[in-house]
Design a protein around this motif. Structure first.
Motif, PDB file in Angstrom:
ATOM      1  N   UNK A  24       0.812  -1.216   0.000  1.00 41.28           N
ATOM      2  CA  UNK A  24       0.000   0.000   0.000  1.00 41.28           C
ATOM      3  C   UNK A  24       0.846   1.268   0.000  1.00 41.28           C
ATOM      4  N   UNK A  25       1.895   1.337  -0.827  1.00 41.70           N
ATOM      5  CA  UNK A  25       2.703   2.558  -0.823  1.00 41.70           C
ATOM      6  C   UNK A  25       2.004   3.667  -1.603  1.00 41.70           C
ATOM      7  N   UNK A  26       2.324   4.892  -1.262  1.00 40.37           N
ATOM      8  CA  UNK A  26       1.884   6.005  -2.093  1.00 40.37           C
ATOM      9  C   UNK A  26       3.131   6.699  -2.634  1.00 40.37           C
ATOM     10  N   UNK A  27       2.934   7.707  -3.438  1.00 42.06           N
ATOM     11  CA  UNK A  27       4.083   8.397  -4.045  1.00 42.06           C
ATOM     12  C   UNK A  27       5.007   8.985  -2.987  1.00 42.06           C
ATOM     13  N   UNK A  28       4.444   9.464  -1.896  1.00 45.42           N
ATOM     14  CA  UNK A  28       5.273  10.044  -0.831  1.00 45.42           C
ATOM     15  C   UNK A  28       6.185   8.985  -0.212  1.00 45.42           C
ATOM     16  N   UNK A  29       5.666   7.766  -0.020  1.00 45.13           N
ATOM     17  CA  UNK A  29       6.490   6.677   0.511  1.00 45.13           C
ATOM     18  C   UNK A  29       7.615   6.338  -0.460  1.00 45.13           C
ATOM     19  N   UNK A  30       7.282   6.216  -1.740  1.00 43.56           N
ATOM     20  CA  UNK A  30       8.288   5.874  -2.750  1.00 43.56           C
ATOM     21  C   UNK A  30       9.359   6.961  -2.823  1.00 43.56           C
ATOM     22  N   UNK A  31       8.947   8.212  -2.783  1.00 38.77           N
ATOM     23  CA  UNK A  31       9.902   9.325  -2.832  1.00 38.77           C
ATOM     24  C   UNK A  31      10.812   9.305  -1.604  1.00 38.77           C
ATOM     25  N   UNK A  32      10.222   9.163  -0.415  1.00 35.87           N
ATOM     26  CA  UNK A  32      11.005   9.157   0.820  1.00 35.87           C
ATOM     27  C   UNK A  32      12.024   8.015   0.818  1.00 35.87           C
TER      28      UNK A  32
END
Length: 119
Positions: A24-32
């Protein structure tokens, strides 16, 4: 020249990794996570002979050797965020990612196996 990126707060990394591993990742997780693990790589393998690109999030130059200042560097590694995170955490082996076409690496020193996993 100091590193461009800084590792993220460990609690934030753990929370983002938990969401990624739960699917359940979002773009913010992937970026971080992308920037965090690129920063760790930058600290562990300082240099300018290989450019590691994880579009659209970040790119760093790492590994000692020939420094480039303009144009395409002598060695380039490019992958997506999910693959980079899996490589950095040891969930995916470099050779498997490369043979599956999930990593495109060219030039001398473009094999990141000696530096992975990162965390």
């Amino acid at each position: 020249m100091p590193p461009r990126l800084r590792p993220a707060d460990p609690a934030e990394v753990a929370a983002a990794l938990a969401r990624v591993q739960a699917g359940a990742p979002d773009r913010a997780d992937l970026r971080l996570l992308t920037k965090h693990f690129l920063a760790v790589l930058e600290q562990r393998a300082p240099g300018h002979s290989v450019e590691v690109r994880v579009p659209p999030y970040a790119a760093v130059q790492v590994i000692p050797g020939v420094r480039h200042t303009r144009g395409t560097p002598p060695a380039v590694v490019e992958t997506d965020a999910g693959t980079w995170i899996a490589l950095a955490t040891g969930e995916l082996a470099w050779s498997d990612a490369e043979s599956a076409g999930r990593v495109v690496a060219s030039g001398e020193r473009a094999d990141l196996t000696p530096y992975l996993p990162l965390g």
